[in-house]
Design a protein around this motif. Structure first.
Motif, mmCIF file in Angstrom:
data_model
loop_
_atom_site.group_PDB
_atom_site.id
_atom_site.type_symbol
_atom_site.label_atom_id
_atom_site.label_comp_id
_atom_site.label_asym_id
_atom_site.label_seq_id
_atom_site.Cartn_x
_atom_site.Cartn_y
_atom_site.Cartn_z
ATOM 1 N N TRP A 124 0.811 -1.217 0.000
ATOM 2 C CA TRP A 124 0.000 0.000 0.000
ATOM 3 C C TRP A 124 0.844 1.266 0.000
ATOM 4 N N ASP A 125 1.878 1.315 0.818
ATOM 5 C CA ASP A 125 2.652 2.555 0.963
ATOM 6 C C ASP A 125 3.385 2.928 -0.324
ATOM 7 N N SER A 126 3.576 1.981 -1.222
ATOM 8 C CA SER A 126 4.237 2.300 -2.489
ATOM 9 C C SER A 126 3.231 2.530 -3.625
ATOM 10 N N SER A 127 2.031 1.894 -3.553
ATOM 11 C CA SER A 127 1.073 2.026 -4.655
ATOM 12 C C SER A 127 -0.133 2.894 -4.301
ATOM 13 N N GLU A 128 -0.644 2.767 -3.071
ATOM 14 C CA GLU A 128 -1.837 3.500 -2.617
ATOM 15 C C GLU A 128 -2.998 3.357 -3.615
ATOM 16 N N LYS A 129 -3.254 2.119 -4.031
ATOM 17 C CA LYS A 129 -4.278 1.868 -5.037
ATOM 18 C C LYS A 129 -5.147 0.686 -4.610
ATOM 19 N N ILE A 130 -6.482 0.867 -4.649
ATOM 20 C CA ILE A 130 -7.391 -0.173 -4.201
ATOM 21 C C ILE A 130 -8.589 -0.340 -5.133
ATOM 22 N N GLY A 131 -8.927 0.701 -5.899
ATOM 23 C CA GLY A 131 -10.140 0.675 -6.724
ATOM 24 C C GLY A 131 -10.139 -0.426 -7.758
ATOM 25 N N ASP A 132 -8.973 -0.637 -8.428
ATOM 26 C CA ASP A 132 -8.914 -1.655 -9.477
ATOM 27 C C ASP A 132 -9.128 -3.058 -8.928
ATOM 28 N N LEU A 133 -8.776 -3.274 -7.649
ATOM 29 C CA LEU A 133 -8.970 -4.588 -7.033
ATOM 30 C C LEU A 133 -10.463 -4.911 -6.900
ATOM 31 N N PHE A 134 -11.267 -3.917 -6.518
ATOM 32 C CA PHE A 134 -12.715 -4.114 -6.421
ATOM 33 C C PHE A 134 -13.322 -4.379 -7.794
ATOM 34 N N VAL A 135 -12.833 -3.655 -8.808
ATOM 35 C CA VAL A 135 -13.351 -3.872 -10.167
ATOM 36 C C VAL A 135 -13.049 -5.297 -10.617
ATOM 37 N N ALA A 136 -11.818 -5.742 -10.407
ATOM 38 C CA ALA A 136 -11.411 -7.078 -10.844
ATOM 39 C C ALA A 136 -12.145 -8.181 -10.081
ATOM 40 N N SER A 137 -12.452 -7.920 -8.808
ATOM 41 C CA SER A 137 -13.025 -8.970 -7.966
ATOM 42 C C SER A 137 -14.541 -9.077 -8.085
ATOM 43 N N PHE A 138 -15.216 -7.961 -8.316
ATOM 44 C CA PHE A 138 -16.681 -7.983 -8.220
ATOM 45 C C PHE A 138 -17.403 -7.614 -9.515
ATOM 46 N N SER A 139 -16.673 -7.485 -10.604
ATOM 47 C CA SER A 139 -17.336 -7.236 -11.886
ATOM 48 C C SER A 139 -17.550 -8.529 -12.664
ATOM 49 N N LYS A 140 -17.138 -9.662 -12.100
ATOM 50 C CA LYS A 140 -17.297 -10.947 -12.777
ATOM 51 C C LYS A 140 -18.761 -11.372 -12.740
ATOM 52 N N SER A 141 -19.182 -12.044 -13.804
ATOM 53 C CA SER A 141 -20.578 -12.502 -13.869
ATOM 54 C C SER A 141 -20.886 -13.521 -12.783
#
Length: 537
Positions: A124-141
Motif C-alpha cells: 500500500w505505501d508504495s502504490s496506494e491503489k485499491i479501486g482496481d482490485l474491487f473492479v477485478a473482484s466484483f465485476s465478474k458474472s
C-alpha cells in the motif's frame, strides 16, 4: 457415492444434493497459514492528512471484510455442517440445502478477494491503489450470479427456517442453543442477512475513500469505476430482493383471503403486482378531527386494488430468532377501473354522494371528507375574515372624524396580518397534501340498489411515494381499458408471466397495401407504445 451404491433412499438424496452443490463450482480450500488475512504495516512518517485518512479507511475495509468472511464461515461451520452431520437428524438434507443455498460460493468469492486484498495492502505505501482490485473482484458474472441466487432465495430460506422452528422442536432448540453459545449472541437470521448488506457497506467505504483521494491520483479513476460497478450490482440485487419480497407478500395475502373468487384472482397467472407499500389510513370526524389512524398494507395489482390489515403477532420464541412476518386480513378490495384518485379541488365536481368508512354521518346531509378537513375549514374562515376586514377598511376610509385606534392604517395592518396567516395556512395545506393520497372506492350498493362509494385517506411515507402511487395507478388503469389490450399475441409467449404494464395503444393507423383504385385493403394496426419511467416526450 458409496451411500448411493448401497441403494438406500437417504443415500440417493444425499448424493443428489452433493452433485447439485458441486454443479459449476469448484471448492478450493484457502488456508490462513498460507494466505494470512490482510494486515496494514505501521504508519510511516511524513504522510499528508489525506494519506492518513485513506489508510484509516483501508483499515476499515480490511476489518469489515474479515468480519464478513468470519460470519459466512460461522453459518457453514456452526449451522450447515452440524445439521448435515446430526445423528439423529434434526432436518433432512433436502430441507437443509435450500436454506444455505449458494453460501459456499459466496464464501469462496470473498476468500479469493481476501487473498488479493492482503497482497495489495502489503504494498500500500508504495502504490496506494485499491479501486482496481474491487473492479477485478466484483465485476465478474459469477459474483452477480451467486449473489442473485442467494438474494432471490433469501425470502424462501427464511420461510423454511420459520416453518422448521414451528414444526420441529429439535431445530428450534438447536438454533436457540447456537445463539446462546455465541459470543455476540447474533441469530442465524442476523448472520444470513449480511450478504444482502455487504455491497451497500462496500459502497459507503469506497465513497469515503474517493472523497479523500485528490484529483489526478492514480487511484481516483479506479475508485470511480469500482463505485459504478458496485452501485449497479447493488441496484440489481435490491430490485431482485424487492420483487422476491413482493411475491412472498402476495402469496401470504392469497393464503389469508376467504373470498374464493378473490383468492382465485390472486393465484392466477394473469394478475401481476405493480406496487405494494405500508400506508397510514386516517379517519376524520365531523369537524376534521382525527378519529383514528392505523397502518394498512395496500396492494396495487394490474387489475385490482386491495387494502389489508396487518397482523404481526407471532410466537415469541420464533420471533426473536427469525422475523415471522405479517399476516394480512383483507379489509376491502375494488376493481382498479372503479377506483378514482381525488385531488384537491376535485371534490366539488363529484356528483356521487359519499360515505366515509361505509357509515352514514349524523344528520340528513352527506359530506365529502377530504383530509385534512380542519385545515380547509381554517383557511375558509381566514378568507372570509379577510373579505370582511377589507369591507371594514373601505368603510373606515369614509369616516369624517379622527380616531386613535380606528383609521385606514390600522385596518390595512389587519388585512396584511390576515394575508400572512392565509399564506401560512396554504403552505400547511400544500405540505399535508404532498403526502396525502385520497381514493374514492366503490362500496356495497344501498338498500335501493344505488351505487355507493366511500373516501379513503392514506398518508404516504414521502411526497415521492404519493406521486408513485398516483402515476402507477393511473397507468395501470389505462392499460386495463379495452382499447389498450395487446394487438397480437406470440405463441411462444403463451403461459409466461405478463409484464406489470400492458402496452398502451397510441392510435389506429390505416395501412393501404396497394394504390390501385379498384383494390384497396385497409388494415387497422394497433401501435403499441411502452411507457418507461424517466422518459420525456
Amino acid at each position: 457415492m458409496k451411500a448411493a451404491r448401497s441403494g438406500t433412499k437417504d443415500g440417493l438424496d444425499k448424493t443428489r444434493i452433493d452433485v447439485e452443490d458441486d454443479a459449476g463450482y469448484l471448492d478450493v480450500a484457502v488456508s490462513d497459514v498460507k494466505h494470512p488475512p490482510a494486515q496494514l504495516s505501521p504508519m510511516p512518517e511524513g504522510l499528508s492528512s489525506q494519506q492518513v485518512t485513506r489508510r484509516h479507511i483501508l483499515g476499515s475495509i480490511i476489518q469489515s471484510e474479515r468480519s464478513y468472511l468470519e460470519s459466512l464461515r460461522r453459518i457453514l461451520e456452526e449451522y450447515q455442517s452440524p445439521l448435515l452431520e446430526a445423528n439423529p437428524r434434526i432436518l433432512s438434507p433436502r430441507k437443509i440445502q435450500p436454506v444455505f443455498y449458494r453460501l459456499r460460493e459466496i464464501t469462496q468469492c470473498h476468500s479469493m478477494f481476501q487473498i488479493a486484498l492482503a497482497s495489495r495492502v502489503a504494498e500500500w505505501d508504495s502504490s496506494e491503489k485499491i479501486g482496481d482490485l474491487f473492479v477485478a473482484s466484483f465485476s465478474k458474472s459469477m459474483v452477480l450470479d451467486v449473489y442473485s441466487d442467494y438474494v432471490n432465495n433469501f425470502t424462501n430460506a427464511m420461510a423454511l427456517i420459520k416453518k422448521a422452528c414451528m414444526s420441529k422442536p429439535a431445530f428450534l432448540e438447536f438454533i436457540k442453543m447456537k445463539r446462546a453459545s455465541s459470543v455476540d449472541r447474533i441469530t442465524l437470521y442476523g448472520l444470513m442477512v449480511k450478504p444482502i448488506q455487504r455491497f451497500p457497506q462496500f459502497i459507503l467505504l469506497l465513497q469515503d475513500m474517493l472523497k479523500n483521494t485528490p484529483k489526478g491520483h492514480v487511484d481516483c479513476l479506479p475508485l470511480q469505476l469500482a463505485l459504478t460497478e458496485l452501485e449497479m450490482l447493488a441496484e440489481k440485487l435490491n430490485e431482485q430482493k424487492r420483487v422476491a419480497d413482493q411475491i412472498a407478500e402476495t402469496q401470504q395475502l392469497a393464503r389469508s383471503v376467504s373470498d374464493r373468487s378473490l383468492s382465485k384472482q390472486l393465484n392466477s397467472d394473469q394478475g401481476s403486482l405493480v406496487l405494494c407499500e405500508t400506508l397510514i389510513e386516517t379517519v376524520y370526524g365531523e369537524r376534521g378531527q382525527v378519529l383514528k389512524s392505523k397502518e394498512r398494507k395496500v396492494f396495487l395489482f394490474n387489475d385490482i386494488l386491495i387494502c389489508a390489515n396487518i397482523n404481526v403477532k407471532g410466537p415469541l420464541d420464533i420471533s426473536s430468532l427469525v422475523p415471522v412476518g405479517p399476516k394480512y386480513t383483507v379489509k376491502w378490495s375494488a376493481p382498479l377501473l372503479q377506483v378514482q384518485v381525488v385531488e384537491v379541488g376535485q371534490e366539488a365536481s363529484q356528483e356521487t354522494l359519499f360515505q366515509h368508512g361505509g357509515a352514514k354521518h349524523p344528520g340528513s346531509a352527506w359530506k365529502v371528507i377530504l383530509g385534512p378537513p380542519r385545515l380547509y375549514q381554517e383557511l375558509q374562515d381566514l378568507q372570509h375574515d379577510l373579505s370582511v376586514v377589507e369591507e371594514v377598511t373601505l368603510l373606515v376610509g369614509t369616516l369624517q372624524g379622527t380616531y386613535q385606534n380606528l383609521n385606514t392604517t390600522v385596518a390595512q395592518d389587519w388585512c396584511l396580518a390576515l394575508q400572512r396567516l392565509i399564506r401560512i395556512k396554504e403552505d400547511q395545506l400544500q405540505s399535508a397534501n404532498k403526502c396525502r393520497l385520497r381514493l374514492q372506492v366503490p362500496g356495497r350498493p344501498d338498500k335501493s340498489g344505488r351505487p355507493v362509494s366511500f373516501m379513503v385517506v392514506f398518508n404516504t411515507p414521502s411526497p415521492l411515494s404519493k406521486i408513485s402511487w398516483v402515476n402507477r395507478l393511473h397507468l395501470a388503469q389505462i392499460a386495463q381499458r379495452e382499447e389498450n389490450t395487446p394487438g397480437w399475441f406470440c405463441a411462444e409467449d403463451e403461459g409466461k408471466t405478463m409484464s406489470p404494464f400492458w402496452p398502451l395503444l397510441a392510435c389506429r393507423v390505416p395501412v393501404f397495401t396497394t394504390k390501385s383504385s379498384d383494390r384497396k385493403v385497409s388494415l387497422q394496426l394497433k401501435l403499441e407504445v411502452y411507457i418507461h419511467s424517466g422518459w420525456s416526450h
